[in-house]
Write an enzyme that holds these catalytic residues in place. Structure first.
Site, mmCIF file in Angstrom:
data_model
loop_
_atom_site.group_PDB
_atom_site.id
_atom_site.type_symbol
_atom_site.label_atom_id
_atom_site.label_comp_id
_atom_site.label_asym_id
_atom_site.label_seq_id
_atom_site.Cartn_x
_atom_site.Cartn_y
_atom_site.Cartn_z
ATOM 1 N N HIS A 281 -4.259 1.445 -0.540
ATOM 2 C CA HIS A 281 -5.222 1.480 -1.638
ATOM 3 C C HIS A 281 -4.855 0.544 -2.791
ATOM 4 O O HIS A 281 -5.627 0.406 -3.734
ATOM 5 C CB HIS A 281 -5.344 2.910 -2.176
ATOM 6 C CG HIS A 281 -5.760 3.896 -1.128
ATOM 7 N ND1 HIS A 281 -7.034 3.963 -0.624
ATOM 8 C CD2 HIS A 281 -5.036 4.844 -0.470
ATOM 9 C CE1 HIS A 281 -7.101 4.916 0.288
ATOM 10 N NE2 HIS A 281 -5.904 5.464 0.401
ATOM 11 N N ARG A 282 -3.684 -0.082 -2.699
ATOM 12 C CA ARG A 282 -3.268 -0.964 -3.788
ATOM 13 C C ARG A 282 -4.252 -2.116 -3.970
ATOM 14 O O ARG A 282 -4.554 -2.537 -5.084
ATOM 15 C CB ARG A 282 -1.860 -1.494 -3.528
ATOM 16 C CG ARG A 282 -1.301 -2.320 -4.670
ATOM 17 C CD ARG A 282 0.158 -2.664 -4.433
ATOM 18 N NE ARG A 282 0.990 -1.485 -4.571
ATOM 19 C CZ ARG A 282 2.159 -1.310 -3.965
ATOM 20 N NH1 ARG A 282 2.599 -2.232 -3.138
ATOM 21 N NH2 ARG A 282 2.871 -0.224 -4.173
ATOM 22 N N GLY A 283 -4.759 -2.636 -2.837
ATOM 23 C CA GLY A 283 -5.713 -3.738 -2.906
ATOM 24 C C GLY A 283 -6.998 -3.346 -3.611
ATOM 25 O O GLY A 283 -7.573 -4.135 -4.377
#
Length: 339
Positions: A281-283
Site C-alpha cells: 500500500h506504500r505506492g
C-alpha cells in the site's frame, strides 16, 4: 577564496520528470525522496546539488548538533528535550535547509557517528562524535552512486529511514538521536542494480536519458560552456529565475495543507494500483501525496484526475510487479490509458 557557485537549477535543460520529482519533495518531504536512474552525463548530480539554492529556511535549536526543531518536542534529541523539560528556553537560529552528501567510500563510523570508549571508561561519560546521519536530520541526504553502497551502509540507511532515529551501540553503551531526512539517490543502472529493500524506500523514481532533440542538446552545450567560462556571471544571469522558482515552491508549501481531494481521486489511485498489480500500500499513499503536491505546485486547492495520473508516473515505476529493474522502461502512461 570565494566558493564557486553551483550550476543553477533554472538552467537545467529538459529532464522535466526529474525536476518535477525533486520540486515535489521540496514542497512535501513526506513523499519520501526520489531515486534518479540514468546513464552517465544526464545532469543527475548537477540537478540534486542545484537544489541547495531552492531549499527553504528552517528554525533550529542554537548549538544543537542535530538541528532540532525548537517547536516540536516529539522530534527533539534527548539533550534538547531534557533542557525543555527543565523549563529552559531554547534559543533558536534560522538557517537554510541543506543538501548533505554521503561521500563515495564513506565508512560506517562516518555515516553513523562514533562512541569514544576510552573516554567512557576513564571518565565515566559517554562522548559521541556525530556522523553524517546527525548532520542530515531535517535535511536532504544525497547519495550519489547509491547502488554501489556497501550492504552494511544500506542497512543503516534503511533502519534510519524507517525509524527516523539513528542508534549507535558499542559494547554496553548506546546513543540515539533523531535522523529524519529526505533521501535522494542517483545511480547508473549499467553499474549494477539497487537492493529492492532500499529501492522501495524512495517515494518516487525517475529515469533520465540523454536528450534526443538537436536544439536541446545544443542548448546544453552552450549553457555549460558559458558556465565554465564565468560561473559567477552565469549564476547571476539566472538569479531572477531562481528567485521566482523559490517563491513558487514557497507558495506551494503554504497551499499544501489546504489542498483537498474527492472520493473519485481515491478511487482512481486504487484502480491504478490494482490494474498495475502494485505490491503493498506504500505506492497508493505515495501516489496520493504526490497528486496533492502536484496540485499545490499548480496553485490549485483541489486534486484533479490528471494529477493522479502524473503522480503514478513518478511513484510507481519501481513498484511494478514482475518487472526487473534492469529492464524497467517508464511506459506506465500507455498502461494508464487502459485503466
Amino acid at each position: 577564496m570565494q566558493k564557486q557557485p553551483i550550476y543553477p537549477f533554472a538552467a537545467l535543460v529538459g529532464q522535466e520528470n526529474m525536476k518535477l520529482a525533486l520540486k515535489a519533495n521540496l514542497v512535501n518531504p513526506s513523499i519520501g525522496g526520489v531515486l534518479i536512474r540514468g546513464e552517465k552525463g544526464t545532469a543527475k548530480s548537477t540537478a540534486v546539488r542545484a537544489l541547495a539554492e531552492l531549499l527553504p529556511e528552517q528554525e533550529v535549536v542554537t548549538g544543537c548538533a542535530y538541528g532540532c526543531n525548537p517547536h516540536d518536542p516529539k522530534t527533539m534529541c534527548q539533550d534538547c528535550l531534557t533542557r525543555l523539560e527543565k523549563g529552559e528556553k531554547l534559543e533558536a537560529d534560522t538557517r537554510r535547509v541543506r543538501v548533505v552528501e554521503l561521500p563515495v567510500g564513506a565508512t560506517e563510523d562516518r555515516l553513523l557517528g562514533t562512541l569514544d570508549l576510552e573516554t567512557a571508561l576513564k571518565e565515566g561519560q559517554t562522548r559521541f562524535q556525530p556522523g553524517i546521519l546527525a548532520a542530515a536530520n531535517r535535511q536532504l541526504l544525497y547519495v550519489d552512486e547509491v547502488n554501489l553502497l556497501d550492504d552494511h551502509l544500506v542497512d543503516a540507511l534503511l533502519d534510519a529511514a524507517a525509524m527516523g532515529v539513528n542508534t549507535v551501540e558499542r559494547e554496553a553503551m548506546s546513543v540515539s538521536h533523531p535522523a529524519r531526512f529526505t533521501l535522494v539517490g542517483t545511480m547508473n543502472p549499467e553499474e549494477g542494480e539497487l537492493r529492492p529493500q532500499l529501492t522501495d524506500r524512495f517515494g518516487l523514481c525517475v529515469q533520465v536519458r540523454g536528450l534526443t532533440d538537436p536544439n536541446s542538446r545544443q542548448k546544453v552545450i552552450k549553457l555549460r560552456l558559458l558556465y565554465e567560462k564565468d560561473p559567477y556571471e552565469f549564476s547571476r544571469s539566472y538569479e531572477a529565475e531562481g528567485e521566482a522558482l523559490t517563491k513558487e515552491l514557497a507558495r506551494a508549501r503554504d497551499l499544501l495543507p489546504k489542498v483537498e481531494y474527492s472520493q473519485a481521486i481515491i478511487d482512481r489511485v486504487v484502480a491504478i494500483s490494482l490494474a498495475l498489480e502494485v505490491d503493498g500500500h506504500r505506492g497508493d499513499l505515495t501516489m496520493l501525496k504526490t497528486a496533492v503536491t502536484l496540485a499545490a505546485l499548480e496553485q490549485r486547492n483541489q486534486v484533479e484526475l490528471k494529477d493522479v495520473d502524473q503522480a503514478a508516473l513518478l511513484a510507481l515505476p519501481h513498484r511494478l510487479r514482475r518487472r526487473p529493474l534492469a529492464e524497467m522502461e517508464f511506459d506506465i502512461a500507455d498502461r494508464l490509458k487502459r485503466v
